[in-house]
Motif scaffolding. Structure first.
Motif, PDB file in Angstrom:
ATOM      1  N   GLY A 146       0.788  -1.230   0.000  1.00 57.83           N
ATOM      2  CA  GLY A 146       0.000   0.000   0.000  1.00 57.83           C
ATOM      3  C   GLY A 146       0.818   1.276   0.000  1.00 57.83           C
ATOM      4  O   GLY A 146       0.272   2.353   0.234  1.00 57.83           O
ATOM      5  N   GLN A 147       2.130   1.196  -0.268  1.00 61.33           N
ATOM      6  CA  GLN A 147       2.978   2.383  -0.227  1.00 61.33           C
ATOM      7  C   GLN A 147       3.023   3.151  -1.555  1.00 61.33           C
ATOM      8  O   GLN A 147       3.711   4.165  -1.648  1.00 61.33           O
ATOM      9  N   VAL A 148       2.316   2.678  -2.575  1.00 64.47           N
ATOM     10  CA  VAL A 148       2.272   3.420  -3.833  1.00 64.47           C
ATOM     11  C   VAL A 148       1.632   4.782  -3.585  1.00 64.47           C
ATOM     12  O   VAL A 148       0.508   4.884  -3.112  1.00 64.47           O
ATOM     13  N   SER A 149       2.363   5.845  -3.899  1.00 65.68           N
ATOM     14  CA  SER A 149       1.853   7.189  -3.613  1.00 65.68           C
ATOM     15  C   SER A 149       1.379   7.924  -4.850  1.00 65.68           C
ATOM     16  O   SER A 149       0.744   8.969  -4.749  1.00 65.68           O
ATOM     17  N   ALA A 150       1.680   7.384  -6.038  1.00 68.36           N
ATOM     18  CA  ALA A 150       1.142   7.951  -7.272  1.00 68.36           C
ATOM     19  C   ALA A 150       1.145   6.860  -8.327  1.00 68.36           C
ATOM     20  O   ALA A 150       2.083   6.050  -8.404  1.00 68.36           O
ATOM     21  N   PHE A 151       0.086   6.843  -9.130  1.00 69.24           N
ATOM     22  CA  PHE A 151      -0.018   5.874 -10.219  1.00 69.24           C
ATOM     23  C   PHE A 151      -0.759   6.575 -11.348  1.00 69.24           C
ATOM     24  O   PHE A 151      -1.985   6.588 -11.417  1.00 69.24           O
TER      25      PHE A 151
ATOM     26  N   VAL B 222       0.637   2.618 -23.950  1.00 71.00           N
ATOM     27  CA  VAL B 222       0.240   3.168 -22.650  1.00 71.00           C
ATOM     28  C   VAL B 222       1.478   3.294 -21.765  1.00 71.00           C
ATOM     29  O   VAL B 222       2.371   2.436 -21.804  1.00 71.00           O
ATOM     30  N   TYR B 223       1.501   4.360 -20.963  1.00 67.26           N
ATOM     31  CA  TYR B 223       2.586   4.575 -20.006  1.00 67.26           C
ATOM     32  C   TYR B 223       1.999   4.779 -18.610  1.00 67.26           C
ATOM     33  O   TYR B 223       0.899   5.328 -18.462  1.00 67.26           O
ATOM     34  N   VAL B 224       2.751   4.372 -17.614  1.00 68.05           N
ATOM     35  CA  VAL B 224       2.386   4.637 -16.223  1.00 68.05           C
ATOM     36  C   VAL B 224       3.571   5.285 -15.522  1.00 68.05           C
ATOM     37  O   VAL B 224       4.710   4.802 -15.637  1.00 68.05           O
ATOM     38  N   LEU B 225       3.292   6.376 -14.825  1.00 68.88           N
ATOM     39  CA  LEU B 225       4.266   7.011 -13.933  1.00 68.88           C
ATOM     40  C   LEU B 225       3.906   6.579 -12.516  1.00 68.88           C
ATOM     41  O   LEU B 225       2.805   6.852 -12.035  1.00 68.88           O
ATOM     42  N   ILE B 226       4.808   5.870 -11.869  1.00 60.84           N
ATOM     43  CA  ILE B 226       4.546   5.340 -10.537  1.00 60.84           C
ATOM     44  C   ILE B 226       5.620   5.819  -9.582  1.00 60.84           C
ATOM     45  O   ILE B 226       6.800   5.907  -9.942  1.00 60.84           O
ATOM     46  N   ASP B 227       5.201   6.200  -8.371  1.00 61.88           N
ATOM     47  CA  ASP B 227       6.216   6.438  -7.353  1.00 61.88           C
ATOM     48  C   ASP B 227       5.757   5.960  -5.992  1.00 61.88           C
ATOM     49  O   ASP B 227       4.570   5.708  -5.756  1.00 61.88           O
ATOM     50  N   MET B 228       6.748   5.779  -5.127  1.00 64.14           N
ATOM     51  CA  MET B 228       6.527   5.240  -3.789  1.00 64.14           C
ATOM     52  C   MET B 228       7.260   6.102  -2.787  1.00 64.14           C
ATOM     53  O   MET B 228       8.469   6.347  -2.932  1.00 64.14           O
ATOM     54  N   HIS B 229       6.545   6.605  -1.787  1.00 65.07           N
ATOM     55  CA  HIS B 229       7.186   7.304  -0.687  1.00 65.07           C
ATOM     56  C   HIS B 229       7.861   6.272   0.212  1.00 65.07           C
ATOM     57  O   HIS B 229       7.238   5.309   0.656  1.00 65.07           O
ATOM     58  N   CYS B 230       9.139   6.494   0.488  1.00 63.28           N
ATOM     59  CA  CYS B 230       9.955   5.503   1.188  1.00 63.28           C
ATOM     60  C   CYS B 230      10.226   5.917   2.629  1.00 63.28           C
ATOM     61  O   CYS B 230      10.462   7.097   2.913  1.00 63.28           O
ATOM     62  N   GLY B 231      10.253   4.945   3.509  1.00 66.01           N
ATOM     63  CA  GLY B 231      10.671   5.181   4.886  1.00 66.01           C
ATOM     64  C   GLY B 231      12.127   4.803   5.097  1.00 66.01           C
ATOM     65  O   GLY B 231      12.823   5.396   5.914  1.00 66.01           O
TER      66      GLY B 231
END
Length: 464
Positions: free
Chosen positions: A249-254, A281-290
């Motif tokens: 559940g750490q995906v912060s943007a999709f 199709v393209y996906v920009l994905i990022d994850m906020h990291c601890g």
């Protein structure tokens, strides 16, 4: 300005008597007449810029006594004409009420006045060691009161929710000047009805937000970002489920971008394409990291698994902050597209996540059939069901534009979707609201409006 009627003249005289030189003439500045939608308004009676809740309360009491219409304004970054005067109203700009009153790291809250610029609040919270998760492309200009009044969405909804989910408390001034102080700072508070939700997303027609208590999040220690290419929308959907599960559940943007949008945005913004080959199709994905050292490895392992499963065709992982910003510049490059392909019609719709791909294909088919010369671009926040469509170089006549809008909104309605995912209704979508709301719902909205604003002075002609 044409001659004033008696009530408007009396209202202006009373306001001037109390607030003097702070009452600006209606033609003081053109900046108060238009928002980012390009929807130009008429000249207001006057422009008021209160410095405090008390001043606003007294201003509204005078307007209420004289039945004088009022248009609340924030940063004017809206895309629906919701803060644009039609002509003859008093504009109330919250730009002077911009203090960040208190950041409480232990309680995880920030109290801020409604006129504060979102990016200014974000940076102050970041400096204090916390994250204000409300985030959108207009962050450098929009005001937090406007974010609340439109229930703004943005880039981080998939993890943190809409603005509504991040508001703990509000202070609101009603049409007659009554101040509702609901500055709750607790996550749990079931002491009666939670009245703040009446005003979040109501676009200033029920009351004017003056102060906000936002819930803060722990500040991420790092961010992992990638752009990946896929065959089609079903592959993107499988990739989303995989990423959510693998990253707990750490995906912060999709963010999804169909090929037509990415190619156009890269050209308009004179940007560098993230991959050497064109893909559907393209996906920009990022994850906020601890824990950046270990979380970056988890992120790349998740991508490798998706490649092995056949969902991802190609990809690039940002190796620096600059590279991540370059990826985001493509997704946020819609402003340059709107500039180069004007006039445009911009759609902000939502349908159930599983049906976004099918909905986009049907919209494209409808537009290609009846307007083959038009260019339509598709992108959106897939994780929360939000699809954006930009139709470029549309005919300038009103009838053609209405037919194009009907074609798009009819498809959305067939999926039980919303004609406005995150931009609001304002004036530009008011005629289509019944496509997403039942008559019973609309009747209740009108009842609430009449109860809280019986003289209909707050943002008349907007939303309902």
């Amino acid at each position: 300005m044409t001659a004033l009627n008696a009530s408007s003249a009396a209202a202006l005289e009373a306001l001037t008597a109390v607030f003097g030189a702070d009452v600006l003439p209606g033609d003081a500045s053109p900046k108060y007449l238009q928002d980012w939608s390009g929807c130009a308004g008429g000249q207001p009676l006057a422009i008021l810029r209160p410095r405090s809740t008390d001043e606003l309360s007294r201003m509204l009491a005078i307007c209420h006594a004289h039945g004088q219409a009022v248009v609340p304004q924030g940063g004017l970054t809206g895309l629906c004409g919701g803060a644009v005067p039609a002509g003859g109203e008093v504009v109330v700009s919250l730009e002077r009420m911009n203090r960040i009153e208190r950041i409480d790291i232990d309680s995880g809250t920030v109290i801020v006045e409604a006129g504060a610029i979102l990016q200014t609040v974000q940076e102050a919270c970041r400096d204090a060691g916390a994250l204000l998760a409300v985030d959108l492309g207009a962050r450098g200009s929009c005001q937090v009161g406007g974010n609340v009044s439109t229930n703004a969405g943005g880039n981080r909804v998939i993890r943190y929710g809409n603005t509504r989910d991040l508001v703990l408390g509000l202070e609101v001034v009603l049409a007659d000047g009554t101040v509702l102080s609901m500055l709750n700072q607790m996550v749990k508070n079931n002491a009666g009805m939670d009245l703040k939700h009446l005003f979040i997303g109501s676009e200033g027609v029920l009351g004017i937000v003056t102060r906000v208590v936002f819930k803060l999040q722990p500040l991420p220690k790092g961010v992992s970002t990638a752009v990946v290419a896929l065959h089609d929308y079903p592959a993107a959907l499988r990739f989303l489920r995989h990423a959510q599960q693998s990253l707990s559940g750490q995906v912060s943007a999709f963010e999804i971008m169909w090929n037509d949008y990415l190619v156009t945005a890269v050209a308009a913004g004179k940007l560098r394409a993230p991959l050497d080959t064109n893909y559907p199709v393209y996906v920009l994905i990022d994850m906020h990291c601890g824990q950046p050292e270990t979380d970056a490895g988890r992120f790349e392992a998740m991508l490798e698994q998706a490649i092995e499963a056949g969902w991802i065709l190609d990809g690039a992982v940002a190796q620096s902050v600059a590279e991540a910003e370059a990826f985001w510049a493509i997704r946020d490059g819609v402003a340059e597209v709107l500039r180069d392909y004007a006039p445009t019609l911009n759609f902000d719709v939502s349908v159930p996540i599983a049906q976004i791909g099918e909905c986009a294909a049907r919209i494209r088919t409808e537009l290609d059939r009846d307007w083959p010369a038009l260019k339509a671009l598709f992108f959106g926040h897939v994780g929360d069901g939000n699809l954006h469509v930009v139709v470029c170089k549309v005919p300038s006549d009103h009838d053609s534009q209405m037919r194009i809008e009907d074609a798009v909104y009819s498809v959305v309605r067939s999926y039980g979707g919303s004609i406005s995912a995150e931009h609001g209704i304002g004036t530009l979508k008011r005629d289509w609201l019944h496509y997403s709301r039942s008559e019973a719902e609309l009747a209740l909205m009108r009842t609430l409006k009449h109860t809280l604003d019986p003289k209909n002075i707050l943002n008349p002609g907007k939303l309902i």
